[in-house]
Design a protein around this motif. Structure first.
Motif, short mmCIF file in Angstrom:
data_model
loop_
_atom_site.label_atom_id
_atom_site.label_comp_id
_atom_site.label_asym_id
_atom_site.label_seq_id
_atom_site.Cartn_x
_atom_site.Cartn_y
_atom_site.Cartn_z
N GLU A 28 0.85 -1.18 0.00
CA GLU A 28 0.00 0.00 0.00
C GLU A 28 0.89 1.23 0.00
O GLU A 28 1.99 1.21 0.55
N GLY A 29 0.39 2.30 -0.61
CA GLY A 29 1.14 3.55 -0.62
C GLY A 29 0.97 4.28 -1.94
O GLY A 29 0.05 4.01 -2.70
N THR A 30 1.90 5.22 -2.19
CA THR A 30 1.81 6.01 -3.41
C THR A 30 3.11 5.93 -4.20
O THR A 30 4.20 5.83 -3.63
N VAL A 31 2.94 5.97 -5.50
CA VAL A 31 4.06 6.09 -6.43
C VAL A 31 3.79 7.34 -7.25
O VAL A 31 2.73 7.46 -7.88
N VAL A 32 4.72 8.28 -7.22
CA VAL A 32 4.58 9.52 -7.97
C VAL A 32 5.51 9.45 -9.18
O VAL A 32 6.73 9.27 -9.03
N VAL A 33 4.93 9.54 -10.37
CA VAL A 33 5.68 9.38 -11.61
C VAL A 33 5.77 10.74 -12.31
O VAL A 33 4.75 11.39 -12.54
N THR A 34 7.00 11.13 -12.66
CA THR A 34 7.22 12.37 -13.40
C THR A 34 7.52 12.00 -14.85
O THR A 34 8.42 11.20 -15.13
N LEU A 35 6.74 12.59 -15.75
CA LEU A 35 6.83 12.28 -17.19
C LEU A 35 7.06 13.56 -17.98
O LEU A 35 6.87 14.66 -17.45
N ASP A 36 7.38 13.39 -19.26
CA ASP A 36 7.59 14.58 -20.09
C ASP A 36 6.79 14.57 -21.39
O ASP A 36 7.02 15.39 -22.27
N ASN A 37 5.84 13.61 -21.53
CA ASN A 37 5.02 13.61 -22.74
C ASN A 37 3.68 12.94 -22.49
O ASN A 37 3.53 12.13 -21.58
N ASP A 38 2.72 13.29 -23.33
CA ASP A 38 1.34 12.84 -23.16
C ASP A 38 1.19 11.35 -23.43
O ASP A 38 0.36 10.69 -22.80
N ILE A 39 1.96 10.79 -24.37
CA ILE A 39 1.85 9.36 -24.67
C ILE A 39 2.23 8.55 -23.44
O ILE A 39 1.54 7.60 -23.07
N ALA A 40 3.33 8.93 -22.78
CA ALA A 40 3.73 8.23 -21.56
C ALA A 40 2.64 8.35 -20.49
O ALA A 40 2.33 7.38 -19.79
N LYS A 41 2.03 9.54 -20.38
CA LYS A 41 0.95 9.73 -19.41
C LYS A 41 -0.22 8.79 -19.70
O LYS A 41 -0.73 8.13 -18.80
N GLN A 42 -0.63 8.72 -20.96
CA GLN A 42 -1.74 7.84 -21.33
C GLN A 42 -1.42 6.38 -21.05
O GLN A 42 -2.28 5.62 -20.58
N ASN A 43 -0.17 5.97 -21.31
CA ASN A 43 0.23 4.59 -21.04
C ASN A 43 0.23 4.29 -19.53
O ASN A 43 -0.17 3.20 -19.11
N ILE A 44 0.65 5.25 -18.73
CA ILE A 44 0.61 5.08 -17.27
C ILE A 44 -0.83 4.96 -16.79
O ILE A 44 -1.16 4.11 -15.96
N ILE A 45 -1.71 5.79 -17.32
CA ILE A 45 -3.12 5.74 -16.94
C ILE A 45 -3.72 4.38 -17.31
O ILE A 45 -4.49 3.80 -16.52
N LYS A 46 -3.38 3.85 -18.49
CA LYS A 46 -3.88 2.52 -18.88
C LYS A 46 -3.40 1.46 -17.91
O LYS A 46 -4.16 0.57 -17.52
N LEU A 47 -2.13 1.53 -17.51
CA LEU A 47 -1.59 0.58 -16.55
C LEU A 47 -2.36 0.67 -15.23
O LEU A 47 -2.80 -0.35 -14.69
N VAL A 48 -2.52 1.88 -14.73
CA VAL A 48 -3.19 2.10 -13.45
C VAL A 48 -4.63 1.58 -13.50
O VAL A 48 -5.08 0.89 -12.58
N ASN A 49 -5.33 1.87 -14.57
CA ASN A 49 -6.71 1.40 -14.71
C ASN A 49 -6.78 -0.13 -14.77
O ASN A 49 -7.68 -0.74 -14.20
N SER A 50 -5.82 -0.74 -15.48
CA SER A 50 -5.83 -2.21 -15.60
C SER A 50 -5.57 -2.88 -14.25
O SER A 50 -5.98 -4.01 -14.03
N LEU A 51 -4.88 -2.19 -13.36
CA LEU A 51 -4.58 -2.73 -12.03
C LEU A 51 -5.58 -2.31 -10.96
O LEU A 51 -5.47 -2.71 -9.81
N ASN A 52 -6.55 -1.48 -11.36
CA ASN A 52 -7.60 -1.01 -10.46
C ASN A 52 -7.04 -0.15 -9.32
O ASN A 52 -7.53 -0.20 -8.20
N TYR A 53 -6.00 0.64 -9.61
CA TYR A 53 -5.45 1.57 -8.63
C TYR A 53 -6.07 2.94 -8.87
O TYR A 53 -6.61 3.21 -9.94
N GLU A 54 -5.95 3.81 -7.89
CA GLU A 54 -6.42 5.18 -8.04
C GLU A 54 -5.25 6.06 -8.48
O GLU A 54 -4.10 5.77 -8.17
N PHE A 55 -5.57 7.13 -9.21
CA PHE A 55 -4.53 8.06 -9.62
C PHE A 55 -5.10 9.46 -9.72
O PHE A 55 -6.30 9.65 -9.84
N LYS A 56 -4.21 10.44 -9.65
CA LYS A 56 -4.59 11.81 -9.95
C LYS A 56 -3.40 12.51 -10.58
O LYS A 56 -2.24 12.18 -10.29
N ILE A 57 -3.72 13.46 -11.45
CA ILE A 57 -2.69 14.26 -12.10
C ILE A 57 -2.37 15.43 -11.16
O ILE A 57 -3.23 16.27 -10.91
#
Length: 194
Positions: A28-57
């Motif tokens: 349990e806890g948080t992972v904060v990811v720093t990215l520099d492009n929208d494609i990477a952001k979308q891929n991270i969001i897909k990962l998070v959704n597939s794992l049923n985790y919560e996220f916020k920008i």
């Protein structure tokens, strides 16, 4: 627990892979990811959704995106299997059609990503110029060795190795024939052609 991942400047699929590795380290806890492009952001969001985790920008600017992922009790726990009864059939040393240089980058990325995605396939069959991946390409040879060490059978077509004069250059796996290739493809639960 709080973990930070700086994925700026990393090519696909490394931001996702690095994030997934850090998420696997905590219950349990948080992972904060720093990215520099929208494609990477979308891929991270897909990962998070597939794992049923919560996220916020937390932040989104031109070249700076910060995503906070919360892993909690609702997380899907991945089941690890030794090998999946699948055959990956690779017929070229490039992925896709179009630009050959891009195709070479994509196939290297694909083979690398296979090492990061469990369960591993039972077979990887290389034909035509795909045999160069087990005989000439240092990056793919290293990653194919990782798969082989965990049980994946890496099989290169003997006729193809002979055609490209690579019989003595095979660095990973073993030589096979068309009869065995057909048998593997027929008896695998799924064959994925690349």
């Amino acid at each position: 627990m709080h973990i930070e991942v700086d994925a700026r400047g990393l090519g696909c699929p490394k931001p996702v892979i690095n994030t997934k590795k850090e998420l696997e380290k905590i219950d349990e806890g948080t992972v904060v990811v720093t990215l520099d492009n929208d494609i990477a952001k979308q891929n991270i969001i897909k990962l998070v959704n597939s794992l049923n985790y919560e996220f916020k920008i937390l932040k989104e600017e031109k070249d700076l995106i910060v995503v906070e992922i919360t892993k909690g009790k609702n997380a899907i726990i991945e089941q690890q299997h030794e090998l999946e009864d699948k055959c990956i059939f690779i017929s070229s040393d490039k992925m896709g059609k179009g630009n050959d240089e891009l195709g070479e980058v994509l196939i290297k990325g694909y083979i690398y990503t296979l090492t990061e995605a469990r369960p591993y396939p039972k077979y990887i069959v290389l034909v035509n110029s795909g045999v160069k991946l087990s005989a000439e390409n240092k990056a793919t040879i290293e990653n194919l060795k990782i798969l082989e060490e965990d049980g994946t059978q890496i099989l290169s077509c003997g006729t193809c190795l002979d055609y490209y004069n690579l019989n003595d250059n095979l660095q990973v796996g073993s030589i096979t024939n068309m009869y065995s290739i057909v048998d593997i493809m027929k008896n695998s639960s799924q064959t994925i052609s690349i």
